[in-house]
Design a protein around this motif. Structure first.
Motif, PDB file in Angstrom:
ATOM      1  N   LEU A  68       0.832  -1.209   0.000  1.00  0.00           N
ATOM      2  CA  LEU A  68       0.000   0.000   0.000  1.00  0.00           C
ATOM      3  C   LEU A  68       0.866   1.258   0.000  1.00  0.00           C
ATOM      4  O   LEU A  68       0.538   2.247  -0.670  1.00  0.00           O
ATOM      5  CB  LEU A  68      -0.948   0.000   1.200  1.00  0.00           C
ATOM      6  N   VAL A  69       1.978   1.245   0.715  1.00  0.00           N
ATOM      7  CA  VAL A  69       2.898   2.389   0.707  1.00  0.00           C
ATOM      8  C   VAL A  69       3.384   2.645  -0.720  1.00  0.00           C
ATOM      9  O   VAL A  69       3.421   3.788  -1.184  1.00  0.00           O
ATOM     10  CB  VAL A  69       4.079   2.165   1.670  1.00  0.00           C
ATOM     11  N   LEU A  70       3.752   1.575  -1.429  1.00  0.00           N
ATOM     12  CA  LEU A  70       4.222   1.728  -2.808  1.00  0.00           C
ATOM     13  C   LEU A  70       3.123   2.284  -3.711  1.00  0.00           C
ATOM     14  O   LEU A  70       3.371   3.163  -4.543  1.00  0.00           O
ATOM     15  CB  LEU A  70       4.732   0.396  -3.357  1.00  0.00           C
ATOM     16  N   ILE A  71       1.919   1.778  -3.543  1.00  0.00           N
ATOM     17  CA  ILE A  71       0.788   2.238  -4.360  1.00  0.00           C
ATOM     18  C   ILE A  71       0.527   3.728  -4.137  1.00  0.00           C
ATOM     19  O   ILE A  71       0.391   4.507  -5.086  1.00  0.00           O
ATOM     20  CB  ILE A  71      -0.483   1.422  -4.046  1.00  0.00           C
ATOM     21  N   VAL A  72       0.471   4.123  -2.883  1.00  0.00           N
ATOM     22  CA  VAL A  72       0.176   5.527  -2.579  1.00  0.00           C
ATOM     23  C   VAL A  72       1.322   6.429  -3.028  1.00  0.00           C
ATOM     24  O   VAL A  72       1.093   7.545  -3.514  1.00  0.00           O
ATOM     25  CB  VAL A  72      -0.159   5.705  -1.078  1.00  0.00           C
ATOM     26  N   GLU A  73       2.566   5.949  -2.927  1.00  0.00           N
ATOM     27  CA  GLU A  73       3.701   6.736  -3.420  1.00  0.00           C
ATOM     28  C   GLU A  73       3.611   6.936  -4.932  1.00  0.00           C
ATOM     29  O   GLU A  73       3.916   8.015  -5.442  1.00  0.00           O
ATOM     30  CB  GLU A  73       5.028   6.074  -3.050  1.00  0.00           C
ATOM     31  N   LEU A  74       3.187   5.904  -5.658  1.00  0.00           N
ATOM     32  CA  LEU A  74       3.005   6.044  -7.105  1.00  0.00           C
ATOM     33  C   LEU A  74       1.949   7.100  -7.425  1.00  0.00           C
ATOM     34  O   LEU A  74       2.144   7.940  -8.318  1.00  0.00           O
ATOM     35  CB  LEU A  74       2.625   4.703  -7.733  1.00  0.00           C
ATOM     36  N   ILE A  75       0.853   7.067  -6.698  1.00  0.00           N
ATOM     37  CA  ILE A  75      -0.213   8.059  -6.917  1.00  0.00           C
ATOM     38  C   ILE A  75       0.292   9.456  -6.559  1.00  0.00           C
ATOM     39  O   ILE A  75       0.050  10.428  -7.291  1.00  0.00           O
ATOM     40  CB  ILE A  75      -1.476   7.683  -6.122  1.00  0.00           C
ATOM     41  N   ASN A  76       1.005   9.574  -5.440  1.00  0.00           N
ATOM     42  CA  ASN A  76       1.564  10.865  -5.052  1.00  0.00           C
ATOM     43  C   ASN A  76       2.529  11.388  -6.112  1.00  0.00           C
ATOM     44  O   ASN A  76       2.497  12.574  -6.461  1.00  0.00           O
ATOM     45  CB  ASN A  76       2.288  10.733  -3.700  1.00  0.00           C
ATOM     46  N   SER A  77       3.365  10.523  -6.644  1.00  0.00           N
ATOM     47  CA  SER A  77       4.309  10.938  -7.688  1.00  0.00           C
ATOM     48  C   SER A  77       3.569  11.399  -8.940  1.00  0.00           C
ATOM     49  O   SER A  77       3.988  12.360  -9.598  1.00  0.00           O
ATOM     50  CB  SER A  77       5.260   9.792  -8.029  1.00  0.00           C
ATOM     51  N   ALA A  78       2.472  10.710  -9.269  1.00  0.00           N
ATOM     52  CA  ALA A  78       1.677  11.116 -10.434  1.00  0.00           C
ATOM     53  C   ALA A  78       1.047  12.487 -10.208  1.00  0.00           C
ATOM     54  O   ALA A  78       1.024  13.332 -11.118  1.00  0.00           O
ATOM     55  CB  ALA A  78       0.596  10.071 -10.720  1.00  0.00           C
ATOM     56  N   ARG A  92      -0.807  28.387  -4.272  1.00  0.00           N
ATOM     57  CA  ARG A  92      -1.291  27.755  -3.036  1.00  0.00           C
ATOM     58  C   ARG A  92      -2.023  26.446  -3.313  1.00  0.00           C
ATOM     59  O   ARG A  92      -1.921  25.504  -2.526  1.00  0.00           O
ATOM     60  CB  ARG A  92      -2.147  28.727  -2.227  1.00  0.00           C
ATOM     61  N   LEU A  93      -2.749  26.342  -4.412  1.00  0.00           N
ATOM     62  CA  LEU A  93      -3.460  25.096  -4.708  1.00  0.00           C
ATOM     63  C   LEU A  93      -2.502  23.989  -5.157  1.00  0.00           C
ATOM     64  O   LEU A  93      -2.697  22.822  -4.826  1.00  0.00           O
ATOM     65  CB  LEU A  93      -4.538  25.335  -5.764  1.00  0.00           C
ATOM     66  N   ALA A  94      -1.458  24.368  -5.890  1.00  0.00           N
ATOM     67  CA  ALA A  94      -0.446  23.378  -6.278  1.00  0.00           C
ATOM     68  C   ALA A  94       0.260  22.858  -5.034  1.00  0.00           C
ATOM     69  O   ALA A  94       0.476  21.648  -4.882  1.00  0.00           O
ATOM     70  CB  ALA A  94       0.559  24.001  -7.244  1.00  0.00           C
ATOM     71  N   LYS A  95       0.605  23.760  -4.130  1.00  0.00           N
ATOM     72  CA  LYS A  95       1.245  23.355  -2.871  1.00  0.00           C
ATOM     73  C   LYS A  95       0.317  22.460  -2.069  1.00  0.00           C
ATOM     74  O   LYS A  95       0.737  21.434  -1.518  1.00  0.00           O
ATOM     75  CB  LYS A  95       1.640  24.580  -2.055  1.00  0.00           C
ATOM     76  N   ASP A  99       1.149  18.743  -0.954  1.00  0.00           N
ATOM     77  CA  ASP A  99       1.205  18.462   0.483  1.00  0.00           C
ATOM     78  C   ASP A  99       0.228  17.361   0.883  1.00  0.00           C
ATOM     79  O   ASP A  99       0.550  16.497   1.707  1.00  0.00           O
ATOM     80  CB  ASP A  99       0.919  19.728   1.295  1.00  0.00           C
ATOM     81  N   ILE A 100      -0.955  17.376   0.297  1.00  0.00           N
ATOM     82  CA  ILE A 100      -1.946  16.342   0.614  1.00  0.00           C
ATOM     83  C   ILE A 100      -1.480  14.987   0.098  1.00  0.00           C
ATOM     84  O   ILE A 100      -1.620  13.964   0.772  1.00  0.00           O
ATOM     85  CB  ILE A 100      -3.338  16.728   0.056  1.00  0.00           C
ATOM     86  N   GLY A 101      -0.895  14.969  -1.103  1.00  0.00           N
ATOM     87  CA  GLY A 101      -0.335  13.722  -1.620  1.00  0.00           C
ATOM     88  C   GLY A 101       0.750  13.186  -0.712  1.00  0.00           C
ATOM     89  O   GLY A 101       0.804  11.988  -0.400  1.00  0.00           O
ATOM     90  N   SER A 102       1.619  14.066  -0.248  1.00  0.00           N
ATOM     91  CA  SER A 102       2.684  13.671   0.675  1.00  0.00           C
ATOM     92  C   SER A 102       2.109  13.179   1.993  1.00  0.00           C
ATOM     93  O   SER A 102       2.595  12.197   2.568  1.00  0.00           O
ATOM     94  CB  SER A 102       3.613  14.861   0.912  1.00  0.00           C
ATOM     95  N   ALA A 103       1.075  13.826   2.478  1.00  0.00           N
ATOM     96  CA  ALA A 103       0.424  13.400   3.720  1.00  0.00           C
ATOM     97  C   ALA A 103      -0.155  11.997   3.583  1.00  0.00           C
ATOM     98  O   ALA A 103      -0.118  11.204   4.535  1.00  0.00           O
ATOM     99  CB  ALA A 103      -0.665  14.393   4.116  1.00  0.00           C
ATOM    100  N   SER A 104      -0.673  11.670   2.405  1.00  0.00           N
ATOM    101  CA  SER A 104      -1.233  10.329   2.215  1.00  0.00           C
ATOM    102  C   SER A 104      -0.147   9.260   2.335  1.00  0.00           C
ATOM    103  O   SER A 104      -0.383   8.183   2.884  1.00  0.00           O
ATOM    104  CB  SER A 104      -1.972  10.230   0.875  1.00  0.00           C
TER     105      SER A 104
END
Length: 122
Positions: A68-78, A92-95, A99-104
């Protein structure tokens, strides 16, 4: 306008999807430091899950959390690549999206630690 790849059906679509998935994994491994680190963590933790004495369900949970960590990291990278493709300007919206992707990913890593500790203590 839809992609011209959307018209593929049947076995050809499955083959194409597999190729694109492999290309995505390769790109993530080449370009994303965090993904590489998490792959190396998985290389250690997944075999360790088989060595540690635990019930089958415990092993399944331990391995699932690593994947699951790998899956979420792939989504965050995308998400990060998409935001960067749209604009490299500070916004601010890009940040917020990044940030939300990183939090996941952080939540997944915390989940991994909690599950592993609970399985090891049981």
């Amino acid at each position: 306008m839809e992609s011209h790849y959307k018209g593929k059906t049947g076995f050809k679509r499955v083959v194409n999807a597999f190729k694109y998935s492999c290309a995505g994994l390769s790109a993530a491994f080449r370009h994303e430091d965090a993904f590489r680190q998490e792959v190396f963590l998985a290389i250690i933790l997944i075999p360790l899950a088989f060595v540690i004495e635990s019930q089958l369900l415990g092993r399944v949970l331990m391995i699932s959390c690593v994947l699951l960590v790998l899956i979420v990291e792939l989504i965050n990278s995308a998400i990060e690549a998409t935001v960067d493709r749209i604009s490299l300007d500070d916004h601010r919206l890009a940040k917020r999206a990044k940030d939300i992707g990183s939090a996941s990913v952080l939540v997944c890593l915390l989940n991994l630690v909690i599950v592993w500790v609970l399985v090891l203590l049981s």
